[in-house]
Design an enzyme around this catalytic site. Structure first.
Site, PDB file in Angstrom:
ATOM      1  N   VAL A   1       0.860  -1.180   0.000  1.00 31.61           N
ATOM      2  CA  VAL A   1       0.000   0.000   0.000  1.00 31.61           C
ATOM      3  C   VAL A   1       0.897   1.231   0.000  1.00 31.61           C
ATOM      4  CG1 VAL A   1      -1.748   1.227   1.342  1.00 31.61           C
ATOM      5  CG2 VAL A   1      -1.714  -1.275   1.338  1.00 31.61           C
ATOM      6  N   CYS A   2       0.631   2.169  -0.892  1.00 28.75           N
ATOM      7  CA  CYS A   2       1.445   3.383  -0.966  1.00 28.75           C
ATOM      8  C   CYS A   2       1.263   4.227   0.286  1.00 28.75           C
ATOM      9  CB  CYS A   2       1.077   4.208  -2.194  1.00 28.75           C
ATOM     10  SG  CYS A   2       1.791   5.865  -2.137  1.00 28.75           S
TER      11      CYS A   2
END
Lengths: 99, 119, 123
Positions: free
Chosen positions: B77-78
């Site tokens: 997940v960024c």
């Protein structure tokens, strides 16, 4: 290369843009709401048929079936499943999703 | 073949996460590998363990978690996109990790193919 | 990474700024990507050309004006920027309306460039 279009052509210009850029011999896969473009009697049917002269047009059958359009598949479009989707990506050296 | 996957939309509103999941499953079934699934934009919401869909619907978040556990797939997940949207380690579902955008670039360099799912 | 192993990565921008976050977050990816020494190019098609329309003033909507960042791309050695000719025409814009130096190419020419890429990322 493989072009992936997931937009209904009557709502967004993704398919038009894709067809304007796609080079002869390329493959176009219609998924999600993009599958409506591959149906008989659709306003864009002629355009898609013309494009199929120099492009390979595929449609993701599970998306077509989900939308009740499986019986309306336009001529010149090849239905594939997710395994076929994977195979298409593997066969082509790159792919562009026209989001 | 090694596939990198980019998911740009959250669960339920768009089909993107579903399509990405079905693609990943089919890829593994065909003997390919998933190098990484990177979640960006609203795609970071796929990692919220606070989602509770109705009983008769698919649980998109749990489905990814289970997929990661069963097949050792890297779900990233960024961090910048996640912080913007309130996804942090304390509400991160199992199997996901939070990291930088460099992980997406690395994935596109290392994977044989990169496939984007979004809106 | 050495010259021979660098991948050709193209960022495809087809969405207008501010109405959705895609343009801004796409730019954030490009800035990070610059550190990886790949052959990076950016293409602006359809409403994506509005991202480069000179003169964004975002005070009234209280959003960050990220247009200056496009001007900084050159400092990151990101200087292959292509803009779709048909998209400009359809929107009453021309090359002079762009906030950074760009190369104007037809959709078909952009399609050819796409064929040459190793990776295409679209947001």
């Amino acid at each position: 290369m493989l072009h992936i279009v997931n937009k209904s052509p009557l709502e967004r210009s993704a398919l038009d843009s894709c067809l304007a850029a796609a080079q002869p011999g390329a493959a176009v896969l219609l998924i999600e709401d993009g599958v409506y473009a591959a149906t008989r009697g659709h306003a864009g049917e002629g355009k898609l048929r013309a494009a199929s002269a120099h492009l390979q047009i595929y449609v993701l059958a599970p998306d077509l079936e989900a939308r009740g359009m499986a019986q309306s598949l336009a001529d010149g479009v090849k239905p594939i499943d997710y395994a076929g989707f994977v195979e298409l990506v593997a066969q082509h050296r790159n792919c562009q999703s026209w989001l | 073949m090694n596939f990198g996957i980019l998911v740009n939309e959250g669960p339920y509103t768009h089909q993107a996460s579903d399509s990405a999941y079905q693609f990943c499953r089919a890829a593994l079934a065909a003997g390919h590998q998933i190098q990484r699934v990177f979640f960006y934009h609203d795609g970071v919401n796929n990692a919220s363990r606070l989602t509770e869909p109705p009983q008769d619907d698919r649980n998109i978040v749990n489905r990814w978690s289970k997929f990661a556990a069963e097949h050792k797939v890297d779900l990233v997940v960024c961090v910048a996109a996640a912080l913007r949207r309130g996804i942090k380690d304390e509400n991160l579902a199992a199997g996901f990790r939070i990291s930088g955008l460099g992980q997406l670039i690395e994935s596109s360099i290392q994977a044989d193919r990169m496939v984007t799912f979004g809106d | 990474m050495s010259e021979g192993t660098a991948k050709k990565i193209m960022y495809v921008n087809r969405k207008a700024p501010y109405g959705t976050i895609y343009a801004l977050e796409s730019l954030e990816v490009v800035l990070i990507a610059a550190a990886f020494d790949q052959e990076v190019s950016l293409v602006f098609m359809d409403d994506g050309v509005y991202q480069l329309k000179k003169g964004h003033q975002t005070k009234g909507i209280e959003m960050k004006n990220f247009q200056p960042t496009y001007r900084a791309l050159d400092d990151y050695d990101v200087n292959k920027l292509y803009v779709e000719k048909e998209a400009l025409q359809a929107r009453g814009l021309s090359q002079e309306d762009m906030c950074v130096p760009v190369e104007v190419k037809s959709a078909a020419e952009i399609g050819k460039l796409m064929e040459e890429q190793d990776v295409l990322l679209s947001f």
